[in-house]
Structure formats: C-alpha cells, structure tokens
Design a protein around this motif. Sequence first.
Motif, PDB file in Angstrom:
ATOM      1  N   VAL A   1       5.537   5.680  -2.107  1.00  0.00           N
ATOM      2  CA  VAL A   1       6.496   5.662  -1.004  1.00  0.00           C
ATOM      3  C   VAL A   1       7.345   4.398  -1.121  1.00  0.00           C
ATOM      4  O   VAL A   1       6.804   3.304  -1.291  1.00  0.00           O
ATOM      5  CB  VAL A   1       5.780   5.675   0.366  1.00  0.00           C
ATOM      6  CG1 VAL A   1       6.802   5.576   1.497  1.00  0.00           C
ATOM      7  CG2 VAL A   1       4.932   6.928   0.515  1.00  0.00           C
ATOM      8  N   ASN A   2       8.657   4.532  -1.036  1.00  0.00           N
ATOM      9  CA  ASN A   2       9.548   3.379  -1.100  1.00  0.00           C
ATOM     10  C   ASN A   2       9.617   2.730   0.285  1.00  0.00           C
ATOM     11  O   ASN A   2      10.270   3.264   1.197  1.00  0.00           O
ATOM     12  CB  ASN A   2      10.941   3.810  -1.536  1.00  0.00           C
ATOM     13  CG  ASN A   2      11.893   2.633  -1.694  1.00  0.00           C
ATOM     14  OD1 ASN A   2      11.552   1.494  -1.354  1.00  0.00           O
ATOM     15  ND2 ASN A   2      13.090   2.893  -2.184  1.00  0.00           N
TER      16      ASN A   2
ATOM     17  N   LYS B   1      10.176  -3.387  12.043  1.00  0.00           N
ATOM     18  CA  LYS B   1      10.156  -4.696  11.383  1.00  0.00           C
ATOM     19  C   LYS B   1       8.906  -5.510  11.683  1.00  0.00           C
ATOM     20  O   LYS B   1       8.562  -6.417  10.922  1.00  0.00           O
ATOM     21  CB  LYS B   1      11.390  -5.511  11.769  1.00  0.00           C
ATOM     22  CG  LYS B   1      11.421  -5.972  13.223  1.00  0.00           C
ATOM     23  CD  LYS B   1      12.665  -6.803  13.500  1.00  0.00           C
ATOM     24  CE  LYS B   1      12.657  -7.369  14.920  1.00  0.00           C
ATOM     25  NZ  LYS B   1      13.864  -8.189  15.182  1.00  0.00           N
ATOM     26  N   ASN B   2       8.191  -5.189  12.774  1.00  0.00           N
ATOM     27  CA  ASN B   2       6.988  -5.964  13.095  1.00  0.00           C
ATOM     28  C   ASN B   2       5.733  -5.427  12.415  1.00  0.00           C
ATOM     29  O   ASN B   2       4.654  -6.001  12.546  1.00  0.00           O
ATOM     30  CB  ASN B   2       6.771  -6.028  14.612  1.00  0.00           C
ATOM     31  CG  ASN B   2       6.366  -4.694  15.205  1.00  0.00           C
ATOM     32  OD1 ASN B   2       6.797  -3.645  14.739  1.00  0.00           O
ATOM     33  ND2 ASN B   2       5.542  -4.725  16.247  1.00  0.00           N
ATOM     34  N   VAL B   3       5.868  -4.321  11.668  1.00  0.00           N
ATOM     35  CA  VAL B   3       4.709  -3.773  10.955  1.00  0.00           C
ATOM     36  C   VAL B   3       4.982  -3.543   9.467  1.00  0.00           C
ATOM     37  O   VAL B   3       4.057  -3.255   8.705  1.00  0.00           O
ATOM     38  CB  VAL B   3       4.226  -2.443  11.587  1.00  0.00           C
ATOM     39  CG1 VAL B   3       3.726  -2.671  13.003  1.00  0.00           C
ATOM     40  CG2 VAL B   3       5.305  -1.368  11.546  1.00  0.00           C
ATOM     41  N   LEU B   4       6.239  -3.663   9.056  1.00  0.00           N
ATOM     42  CA  LEU B   4       6.586  -3.407   7.656  1.00  0.00           C
ATOM     43  C   LEU B   4       7.559  -4.468   7.167  1.00  0.00           C
ATOM     44  O   LEU B   4       8.718  -4.509   7.571  1.00  0.00           O
ATOM     45  CB  LEU B   4       7.220  -2.012   7.526  1.00  0.00           C
ATOM     46  CG  LEU B   4       7.595  -1.571   6.112  1.00  0.00           C
ATOM     47  CD1 LEU B   4       6.365  -1.480   5.205  1.00  0.00           C
ATOM     48  CD2 LEU B   4       8.325  -0.217   6.149  1.00  0.00           C
ATOM     49  N   TYR B   5       7.049  -5.351   6.294  1.00  0.00           N
ATOM     50  CA  TYR B   5       7.883  -6.419   5.743  1.00  0.00           C
ATOM     51  C   TYR B   5       7.314  -6.794   4.382  1.00  0.00           C
ATOM     52  O   TYR B   5       6.135  -6.611   4.092  1.00  0.00           O
ATOM     53  CB  TYR B   5       7.928  -7.629   6.678  1.00  0.00           C
ATOM     54  CG  TYR B   5       6.637  -7.928   7.405  1.00  0.00           C
ATOM     55  CD1 TYR B   5       5.637  -8.716   6.827  1.00  0.00           C
ATOM     56  CD2 TYR B   5       6.402  -7.392   8.670  1.00  0.00           C
ATOM     57  CE1 TYR B   5       4.451  -8.976   7.488  1.00  0.00           C
ATOM     58  CE2 TYR B   5       5.216  -7.648   9.342  1.00  0.00           C
ATOM     59  CZ  TYR B   5       4.242  -8.439   8.762  1.00  0.00           C
ATOM     60  OH  TYR B   5       3.065  -8.688   9.416  1.00  0.00           O
ATOM     61  N   GLU B   6       8.183  -7.332   3.540  1.00  0.00           N
ATOM     62  CA  GLU B   6       7.811  -7.540   2.131  1.00  0.00           C
ATOM     63  C   GLU B   6       6.990  -8.798   1.899  1.00  0.00           C
ATOM     64  O   GLU B   6       6.143  -8.835   1.010  1.00  0.00           O
ATOM     65  CB  GLU B   6       9.071  -7.571   1.270  1.00  0.00           C
ATOM     66  CG  GLU B   6       8.797  -7.433  -0.207  1.00  0.00           C
ATOM     67  CD  GLU B   6      10.036  -7.140  -1.014  1.00  0.00           C
ATOM     68  OE1 GLU B   6       9.907  -6.939  -2.241  1.00  0.00           O
ATOM     69  OE2 GLU B   6      11.145  -7.116  -0.434  1.00  0.00           O
TER      70      GLU B   6
ATOM     71  N   GLU C   1       0.822  -1.208   0.000  1.00  0.00           N
ATOM     72  CA  GLU C   1       0.000   0.000   0.000  1.00  0.00           C
ATOM     73  C   GLU C   1       0.861   1.265   0.000  1.00  0.00           C
ATOM     74  O   GLU C   1       0.502   2.269  -0.633  1.00  0.00           O
ATOM     75  CB  GLU C   1      -0.953   0.000   1.201  1.00  0.00           C
ATOM     76  CG  GLU C   1      -2.063  -1.035   1.120  1.00  0.00           C
ATOM     77  CD  GLU C   1      -3.019  -0.766  -0.031  1.00  0.00           C
ATOM     78  OE1 GLU C   1      -3.473   0.382  -0.167  1.00  0.00           O
ATOM     79  OE2 GLU C   1      -3.311  -1.698  -0.798  1.00  0.00           O
ATOM     80  N   LEU C   2       1.982   1.237   0.690  1.00  0.00           N
ATOM     81  CA  LEU C   2       2.908   2.371   0.639  1.00  0.00           C
ATOM     82  C   LEU C   2       3.469   2.521  -0.767  1.00  0.00           C
ATOM     83  O   LEU C   2       3.533   3.634  -1.318  1.00  0.00           O
ATOM     84  CB  LEU C   2       4.052   2.171   1.634  1.00  0.00           C
ATOM     85  CG  LEU C   2       3.735   2.372   3.117  1.00  0.00           C
ATOM     86  CD1 LEU C   2       4.936   2.002   3.969  1.00  0.00           C
ATOM     87  CD2 LEU C   2       3.300   3.808   3.405  1.00  0.00           C
TER      88      LEU C   2
ATOM     89  N   SER D   1      -4.422  -1.628   5.322  1.00  0.00           N
ATOM     90  CA  SER D   1      -3.668  -2.876   5.460  1.00  0.00           C
ATOM     91  C   SER D   1      -4.152  -3.764   6.594  1.00  0.00           C
ATOM     92  O   SER D   1      -3.499  -4.756   6.933  1.00  0.00           O
ATOM     93  CB  SER D   1      -2.187  -2.545   5.675  1.00  0.00           C
ATOM     94  OG  SER D   1      -1.692  -1.791   4.586  1.00  0.00           O
ATOM     95  N   ALA D   2      -5.284  -3.410   7.175  1.00  0.00           N
ATOM     96  CA  ALA D   2      -5.883  -4.250   8.220  1.00  0.00           C
ATOM     97  C   ALA D   2      -7.178  -4.839   7.702  1.00  0.00           C
ATOM     98  O   ALA D   2      -7.862  -4.235   6.878  1.00  0.00           O
ATOM     99  CB  ALA D   2      -6.152  -3.427   9.482  1.00  0.00           C
TER     100      ALA D   2
END
Length: 280
Positions: free
Chosen positions: A135-136, A146-151, A129-130, A187-188
């Motif tokens: 947004v990169n 790391k607990n909310v943004l991962y590929e 979504e970013l 994203s939820a």
Amino acid sequence: MKTIRYRSNGQDVHFLEEILTILGYQVYVSNFFGKDTDAAVRDFQTRHNLVIDGIVGLKTWSKLIEIKNDFIAFNDKLLSEQDVKDFADQFELELAMVKAVNEIESNGKGFLVSGRPRILFEGHIFWKELDKRGVNPSQYVSEYTKNVLYEKWTKTYYKGGAGEYDRLEKAAGMSDEPAFHEAAYSSASWGAFQIMGFHYANLGFSSVDHFVSEMYDHEREHLKAFGKFIETTSFKGKKLLDWIKEKNWARFAEGYNGSGYKKNKYDTRLKNAYIKYSNS
C-alpha cells in the motif's frame, strides 16, 4: 455522595482520594480537598470527557466509581512477585533487571483501568507496515490522517492512555482492506513491556490478532512475550538477553527502543531503576 470541590472537608473527600490513589494518582489521602486532589480531579475529568471544573458532582462521582470498579475487576490480570521471580530464574536474570525494564517501559502497569492493555501507536511504523503490504502510504495522507500516518517519528501526536486506542482504531479504519487493520495493530507497542505488534511472527504467534488477544489476557502473557523477544532478538552481535546480563544498558536500550534511546535517556533510567531495585 455529596458534591465536593477544592477546600471541601469530610469523609466524602477521604473516599474520593482513596479512589484517586487506586487509579494511580499521587494524592495525599485525608479529609481535606487540597490542590493535589484538585489537579487529579481535573486530569480525570479531562481524560474522561467530563466538564473540567474540579467539582466532583454526580457525573464525576459516577465515572470515578465506574472506573474504580473496572480497575478492581481487572486486578487478577496483574503480575505477582512470584511471576517475576520465576521469569528471572528461567532466564537467569537478576530480579532487579526485570523490574527495571518493566518500570521504565510502562511505569509497571500493563493495563489501563478499562482492562485494555497499555499501547502506544506509532504513525511512522504504520507508514512502513502499509508499505510492506503493497500500500502506498502517501496516497492516504490528509489533514484527517496526519496524526496517525507520517513518514518520520514524532511524539507530537501521542495522546497516551485510552487516547492511543482512538488513534489505533482511526488508522485501522482508514480502509476496509485487511492490510490496514493488520498494519495498524502491528504499529502499536503492547502491554507491560511495550512489544511492537510487528514482532508477532518472531514471537511464535500466528497473526497480529493472535498476539493482541494474548496481550488482553494477563500481564503474565506480556512477560512471556518479553522473554521471547529478548532471547530471539539480536543487536550488534548479541542477543538482547545477553546485553541485559552484562548490564550494558546503552546497548540494551538501543536494541530495545531504537536510536532515540539517548534522547529519552532510556539507558540512564534503566540503570537507575536497576540500582533502586537492587537496593530494595
């Protein structure tokens, strides 16, 4: 209320166990504080940042009664049997089909005891979504995020319950740019049928915030969103609504939950829930 613990007896224990059952714990209601009650109390203390000792003293009593009162106050947000029947009639579905999806997606509960809708935050969706908003995401990856943004999808960071709101707000607050708020809330998955926020436009909502505000209102709104979703979403040549009607649980589960449905046995669980409600 007096302080009670494992092996205590009396009316205070009975009252405690009644509250725990209201809050969704599977405990035997009696006058005896058994192992099941001890486990439930410790879980409750864990979820509410209390000392985890299994002892129900002033602080634990206060939090239990506060949460119970909040829960009862939000009972008017819950679906009725008639709501579900009306929905089934509207979409020409068997009642058992609707109840099965409701049970498997959220254990039949659209709200937390705090009155907020149930959610599950997905960090890999936040990444996408970013990216969609220019947004990169890789520039924002750190030990803190790391607990909310991962590929790639993982359930490693799931907290469940109110903990998912901690993750959501952490993601939304990573920057003051509006893109982060919109991407996070998109994203939820929300409510009794766990509809992802990024579907808001296809469901007829003007913004993700509009969608979320409706999810806060009533489980009836969760059901409406589910109806819009299954009649507007196609998967492998058919609407999800058609896959349900055909009782093709695998196709419906894959279209509804994604390719990970087999690992989580969504199709089997849906089928078993359908059979249970068909026979009830």
